[in-house]
Design an enzyme around this catalytic site. Sequence first.
Site, PDB file in Angstrom:
ATOM      1  N   ILE A 138      -6.983   6.953  -8.832  1.00 56.85           N
ATOM      2  CA  ILE A 138      -7.491   7.352 -10.148  1.00 56.85           C
ATOM      3  C   ILE A 138      -8.501   6.313 -10.633  1.00 56.85           C
ATOM      4  O   ILE A 138      -8.186   5.128 -10.693  1.00 56.85           O
ATOM      5  CB  ILE A 138      -6.345   7.465 -11.173  1.00 56.85           C
ATOM      6  N   GLY A 189       8.883   6.727   3.458  1.00 56.99           N
ATOM      7  CA  GLY A 189       7.885   5.668   3.320  1.00 56.99           C
ATOM      8  C   GLY A 189       7.339   5.492   1.926  1.00 56.99           C
ATOM      9  O   GLY A 189       6.403   4.712   1.706  1.00 56.99           O
ATOM     10  N   LYS A 207       0.591  -3.555 -13.316  1.00 53.60           N
ATOM     11  CA  LYS A 207      -0.526  -2.636 -13.567  1.00 53.60           C
ATOM     12  C   LYS A 207      -0.791  -2.500 -15.068  1.00 53.60           C
ATOM     13  O   LYS A 207      -1.952  -2.491 -15.505  1.00 53.60           O
ATOM     14  CB  LYS A 207      -0.215  -1.274 -12.947  1.00 53.60           C
TER      15      LYS A 207
END
Length: 437
Positions: A138, A189, A207
């Site tokens: 994004i 995973g 973040k």
Amino acid sequence: MTEALRVGIAGLGTVGASVVRVLAEKAAELQRQCGRPISVTAVSARNRDADRGVDLSGAQWFNDPVALAKSAEIDVFVELMGGDEGPARDAIKAALDAGRHVVTANKALLAKHGVNLAETAEKKGVLLNYEAAVAGGIPVIKTMREALAGNSVSRVFGILNGTCNYILTRMEAEGLSFEDCLADAQRLGYAEADPTFDIEGNDTAHKLSILTSLAFGSKIAADDIYLEGISNISQADIRAAASLGYRIKLLGVAVRTDSGIEQRVHPTMVPTQSVIAQVHGVTNAVAIQSDILGDLLLVGPGAGGNATASAVIGDIADIAKSQPGFQHGPVFGRPAKELKPYKKAKMRSHAGGYFIRLTVHDRTGVFAAIAKRMADADISLESIVQQADSGLDADVKTVVLVTHETTEAAVRRAVEGITKDGHLTDKAQVIRIERAE
């Protein structure tokens, strides 16, 4: 012909190999878009002999990533090793000191050393690009750093960790336990063998701290974030949320308030009909509220080799398009030396109130005692419901409360009082209800 942009890549795992592959496959298209070729001329990784499925025959091999970063044979150093200290930090610093542009996907390093590295980049007149560090593919960094110029941001929040969103999505859709969903995420995973960094909210916090700096012009303060993960979310919470018209998501939220900046990461109930509630699986979403544009929601792949590689290549392409001698914009939207010290906000009200689930002994006076503790804390209740739960003993009941807008301190005070009264058979569950469009 215009000289090629020479790229050196340190770290050839899933993302690094994807970057090499895409740069080769899209070479002609990237040259048309950027006005010059982009060439991987040097690489570094732990294991030289590993089969990565890409052709590295034309790249010079460096055993030491710091030596690669300093090399006069590259124009851009791409760091994809990870880690907030050691080789990653040393190599990025060496590249910037040598006047090389840097691209990184390393949110942990930026959360810890980003401001100092930004000062060096700006002093040297080079770019430090990090689109891949937040929300995968994004383009939220570019949006906040460039496209929202002139806007004053009041709030930024979102789903920033695909592992947690995948687990919560599966728990709701299939009625699975947290433990079963986590095991499946590890098998596929999506989660590491040690998933603590993801499921306890640390990844989201790193973040969020970067987005906070971009949004409010403050220094990064990853250690000043209220942090709560999803490991204590149960099927009882998922079912209760659904019955009330909500869905549980792990959100990172940063808000500008009169007393400072509020940063928090925690499970959140959002209205089922809201757009962010429809973001499922490993997908990420970032919502930005500003004065000129209004509300903006960016949604897309939050993890994986291709998504992250796309963001890295976008950063490399921006460097390829830049002109020699051009004065680059600041790393965090404002000159690093002008970033304000982070001022933590006081505890405040959260729009939408709180969900509180209590597992209590089934005896006379419990409801009245709970209501009194709420009243003593000056908490107004929207609803208080006793729910049937076939998984509980006959003499144990579940009580669900939904409050009107109140404060964190008031909720904590009320829950502590209820706990002291001895009515609970298990720890109280408290989940914030977030206003989300």
